[in-house]
Design an enzyme around this catalytic site. Structure first.
Site, PDB file in Angstrom:
ATOM      1  N   HIS A  90      -5.812   5.939  -4.882  1.00  0.00           N
ATOM      2  CA  HIS A  90      -6.393   6.521  -6.089  1.00  0.00           C
ATOM      3  C   HIS A  90      -7.776   7.033  -5.715  1.00  0.00           C
ATOM      4  CE1 HIS A  90      -3.545   3.777  -8.551  1.00  0.00           C
ATOM      5  NE2 HIS A  90      -3.046   4.997  -8.463  1.00  0.00           N
ATOM      6  N   GLU A  93     -10.980   5.185  -6.614  1.00  0.00           N
ATOM      7  CA  GLU A  93     -11.093   3.777  -6.208  1.00  0.00           C
ATOM      8  C   GLU A  93     -11.525   3.784  -4.748  1.00  0.00           C
ATOM      9  OE1 GLU A  93      -7.413   1.834  -7.257  1.00  0.00           O
ATOM     10  OE2 GLU A  93      -7.518   2.571  -9.317  1.00  0.00           O
ATOM     11  N   HIS A 220      -7.090  -1.019  -3.321  1.00  0.00           N
ATOM     12  CA  HIS A 220      -7.376  -0.385  -4.598  1.00  0.00           C
ATOM     13  C   HIS A 220      -8.642  -0.973  -5.207  1.00  0.00           C
ATOM     14  CE1 HIS A 220      -3.439   1.799  -5.460  1.00  0.00           C
ATOM     15  NE2 HIS A 220      -3.203   1.175  -4.306  1.00  0.00           N
ATOM     16  N   GLU A 310      -6.506  -5.388  -4.908  1.00  0.00           N
ATOM     17  CA  GLU A 310      -7.496  -4.893  -5.868  1.00  0.00           C
ATOM     18  C   GLU A 310      -8.813  -5.579  -5.508  1.00  0.00           C
ATOM     19  OE1 GLU A 310      -6.900  -2.654  -8.167  1.00  0.00           O
ATOM     20  OE2 GLU A 310      -4.718  -2.591  -8.295  1.00  0.00           O
TER      21      GLU A 310
END
Length: 432
Positions: A90, A93, A220, A310
């Protein structure tokens, strides 16, 4: 005053020993050209253990560059596993992108400094680092910068397509096969799939086809948790609710996620970004159901086990926070990479000592097989325990062995498959 300067000197020395720049001046956000120059600088510093190659181009024509670390760059060595890190899927990110650039610098610096742990990793592993899968989206996000970046600005590629919803959906086929005793690995791609995905997605799938990756993580932001497959719920009728969707390898996936979480500075504590995840890990579908994601695709189409990391509450953190984030992730990046050397590995041969590619390796009780690579070598991530392992290939008698896997290095088991027309018995050679 002397005591103060002594303490400052000791602190500076400690940072140097840890492989960190004393000034922290090289912690910065890298635009595309800056990122390319940073990768080239690593290759220039460590020319004998690195290689830069492109797996394709983005919508706007930017190369998707990979930096490889190996004692023999560009060559797959039998029984040496292939590993990959993917960042910036992304575009907005961005922490993963910066961590992977820094991690590349760290590997080079520590190798040159004689760090035995890093030297062993590079000698025994072929490491592939893709800092940015979505360079076009990053440039959109970077134009706004950390202060003004919106939650979605730059998330998708130049066509505003979310690349983590862009892979062929193999989960639905897998869930159907589970009910009908169908194939459990390397599921077929749909017709015309190449015209149904974005250029960045196509490049990554071709990359997976060209390298027999064993373990991977994609980095991410927006939360702090290690997320493992399956991402997609088995029950499509469930809307607004979450349901745990386990793979046949759920236990090893949980262990892989915990490896990163507990080596991370604070992920394992659970409370981050206003959310709580026990041990800092979560099953993807238990968090929220996601279709056509990359980590599920890895597991269902290749031999590769991938989790999604994440890593930051802030998708585009300010440069001032990058040193802290590096400290929090450095050990975790190394520890997770080391997991590629656990479980079982070996060669599959015929009776003339020729390697057999695409032989299927199955483990009793785990309904997910892996296959041998072009050189006849295979890798099977497993937790410690005793397993019954079977190798099979068309035209050969299957070969079965009972193997005990320990907690340290992978156990080597070489399997001999006899021609079906030549002999009517099976055998296995175990090399420990």
């Amino acid at each position: 005053m002397l005591q103060r300067w002594t303490l400052l000197w000791l602190f500076a020395l400690l940072l140097g020993v840890m492989g960190l720049p004393v000034s922290g001046s090289d912690f910065q956000h890298h635009r595309y050209e800056d990122m390319v120059q940073a990768l080239l600088a690593v290759q220039n510093e460590c020319p004998y253990i690195t290689r830069i190659y492109s797996i394709g181009r983005s919508v706007n024509g930017r190369h998707l560059y990979v930096l490889e670390f190996s004692d023999n760059p560009g060559i797959h060595e039998a029984l040496e596993p292939e590993f990959k890190y993917v960042g910036n899927m992304h575009g907005n990110e961005v922490l993963g992108r910066e961590l992977l650039i820094k991690f590349s610098q760290f590997l080079c610096e520590e190798y040159r400094a004689g760090n035995q742990r890093i030297m062993r990793l590079i000698h025994d592993t072929r490491i592939h680092i893709l800092p940015s899968m979505n360079p076009d989206g990053y440039e959109v996000a970077a134009r706004q910068g950390p202060e003004l970046n919106g939650y979605l600005v730059g998330r998708g590629n130049a066509r505003e397509i979310d690349l983590n919803r862009n892979f062929p959906d193999l989960n639905a086929l897998m869930y159907y096969y589970e009910k009908n005793n169908g194939r459990n690995h390397h599921l077929p791609l749909p017709d015309n799939w190449e015209h149904q995905v974005e250029p960045e997605t196509l490049a990554v799938i071709k990359w997976m086809q060209n390298y027999n990756f064993v373990l991977s993580a994609n980095l991410h932001g927006g939360a702090v948790v290690a997320n493992y497959p399956f991402d997609k719920s088995r029950d499509p009728r469930i809307r607004g609710r979450t349901m745990y969707s386990a793979t046949p390898d759920d236990k090893i996936f949980r262990q892989l996620a915990r490896t990163y979480s507990y080596a991370h500075g604070w992920m394992h504590k659970g409370w981050n970004c206003g959310d709580y995840f026990n041990e800092g890990i979560t099953n993807g579908a238990s968090w929220y159901s996601l279709s056509r994601g990359m980590q599920d695709f890895n597991y269902l189409y290749t031999n590769c086990f991938e989790i999604t990391l994440e890593l930051s509450c802030d998708k585009f953190p300010p440069e001032s926070s990058l040193p802290r984030e590096w400290l929090g992730n450095r050990e975790a990046l190394v520890s997770y990479l080391e997991q590629v050397h656990h479980g079982l590995k070996g060669m599959v041969y015929d009776e003339n000592n020729n390697p057999i590619s695409k032989a299927e390796i199955s483990v009793a009780g785990i309904n997910h097989d892996v296959t041998s690579g072009n050189d006849g070598d295979y890798f099977r991530l497993l937790l410690p325990g005793t397993y019954t392992v079977k190798a099979s290939a068309p035209g050969y008698h299957p070969s079965t062995s009972t193997v005990t896997v320990g907690p340290a290095e992978a156990i080597q088991v070489c399997l001999l498959l006899l021609f079906r027309l030549r002999q009517e018995h099976k055998t296995a050679i175990i090399m420990n």
